[in-house]
Design an enzyme around this catalytic site. Sequence first.
Site, PDB file in Angstrom:
ATOM      1  N   GLU A  42       0.956  -1.244   0.047  1.00  0.00           N
ATOM      2  CA  GLU A  42       0.069   0.034  -0.114  1.00  0.00           C
ATOM      3  C   GLU A  42       0.744   1.302  -0.014  1.00  0.00           C
ATOM      4  O   GLU A  42       0.441   2.287  -0.647  1.00  0.00           O
ATOM      5  CB  GLU A  42      -1.061  -0.038   1.249  1.00  0.00           C
ATOM      6  CG  GLU A  42      -2.152  -1.031   1.091  1.00  0.00           C
ATOM      7  CD  GLU A  42      -3.029  -0.651  -0.174  1.00  0.00           C
ATOM      8  OE1 GLU A  42      -3.008   0.639  -0.540  1.00  0.00           O
ATOM      9  OE2 GLU A  42      -3.649  -1.626  -0.901  1.00  0.00           O
ATOM     10  N   TYR A 125      -6.230   6.857   4.259  1.00  0.00           N
ATOM     11  CA  TYR A 125      -6.354   6.100   3.307  1.00  0.00           C
ATOM     12  C   TYR A 125      -5.555   4.615   3.469  1.00  0.00           C
ATOM     13  O   TYR A 125      -6.044   3.590   3.532  1.00  0.00           O
ATOM     14  CB  TYR A 125      -5.987   6.461   1.945  1.00  0.00           C
ATOM     15  CG  TYR A 125      -5.768   5.389   0.839  1.00  0.00           C
ATOM     16  CD1 TYR A 125      -6.939   5.277   0.124  1.00  0.00           C
ATOM     17  CD2 TYR A 125      -4.621   5.217   0.375  1.00  0.00           C
ATOM     18  CE1 TYR A 125      -6.891   4.018  -0.843  1.00  0.00           C
ATOM     19  CE2 TYR A 125      -4.674   4.088  -0.467  1.00  0.00           C
ATOM     20  CZ  TYR A 125      -5.545   3.610  -1.064  1.00  0.00           C
ATOM     21  OH  TYR A 125      -5.424   2.614  -2.138  1.00  0.00           O
ATOM     22  N   ASP A 143      -8.951   6.847  -2.280  1.00  0.00           N
ATOM     23  CA  ASP A 143      -7.841   7.621  -3.110  1.00  0.00           C
ATOM     24  C   ASP A 143      -8.427   8.093  -4.603  1.00  0.00           C
ATOM     25  O   ASP A 143      -9.657   8.123  -4.817  1.00  0.00           O
ATOM     26  CB  ASP A 143      -6.958   6.454  -3.673  1.00  0.00           C
ATOM     27  CG  ASP A 143      -7.548   5.229  -4.692  1.00  0.00           C
ATOM     28  OD1 ASP A 143      -8.704   5.441  -4.732  1.00  0.00           O
ATOM     29  OD2 ASP A 143      -6.489   4.384  -5.138  1.00  0.00           O
TER      30      ASP A 143
END
Length: 349
Positions: A42, A125, A143
């Site tokens: 991520e 996020y 996002d």
Amino acid sequence: MPETNFAGLISGWFQRNRRELPWRLKDAGRARREPYAVWVAEVMLQQTRAEVVGPYFERFLQRFPDVAALAAAPESEVLRCWAGLGYYRRARMLHAAAQEVVARLGGLLPVTMDAWRELPGIGEYTAAAIAAQAHGEARAAVDGNVKRVAARVLGLEMRADETALHGAARTWAQELMDRAEDPGVMVEALMELGATVCTPRAPRCTECPVAEDCAVRARGNPEALPLPKARTQWVDLRLRGFLARRGEAWLLRERMEGWNPGLWEPPAELARPDERPEESWQRLGLGAARALRPLGEVRHVITRHRIRVEVFSVEDWEGGPQPVISEAVGLTGLARKMLRLQTVVHGAE
Ligand code: SF4
């Protein structure tokens, strides 16, 4: 939210069409993804496309297979493994967070979104994306991809960088997460839909699982939303850069401030009007040279800066600081472009 079973349509589509990316293959067949690998993936994916991240992810996990290995490594080694991915602050924060996990949490990774957020460099996020995939927590991760899909499906006349769009997209995505059988699948499905089907240009609406209920598609102009961002105020910089080598080692300087601190690059300074290249080189005080040979120009964009560097090869460089083997340090993107220019123009020499 329309009555249509959006959550089922999107997650069903994802399970049939997902790309085989290294971080997915790694955990294939497992109910939950491995948190450390999800975290690394991520962070790498924050500003970089999945196809680019793939080989970096695999190399990084080979070198740092768990949080303890990452925490124990020197920062320079982490930056070296990151070199080429850009946005090096991500690597520094990842490293700092790994050290905090070891020091404060005894080496145990957090298990909730809120606890992930307490680590350095992990925003809303990333925390939500990790918590959904690794722990099954139903928290929306918003996002650019998710904002684009939400703006189009809901027909929101909002700019891509508008706070209101972020809020509306989060509400929409949270409803989907709440309805999803598996929050980890849904969080990836939404991102995948934006990355592969509902793309910024030429979205493939005929392959889209939610096309029947998409507001902007019904109007016939899917690219119109979201509205364009406010225009970037560019800062143009003209630099003069110098490539000096001794054997296999180069004259490189570690950046101490501005962008990419901790990474290395050849000396490059703002070009003064009416100053000859020889005068610019002497002003830097980095040693003597028999001559300077023009190699060409390199262009680079970072944050709001558009940089043009006129690059010179320094012939018979003597004195000055100790040269550095470029493979032993993390290089900036600009440094790699400059060094490539030397190879393109004159071969490896
Ligand atoms: Fe995007 Fe087209 Fe799907 Fe609408 S129908 S969500 S515009 S791909």
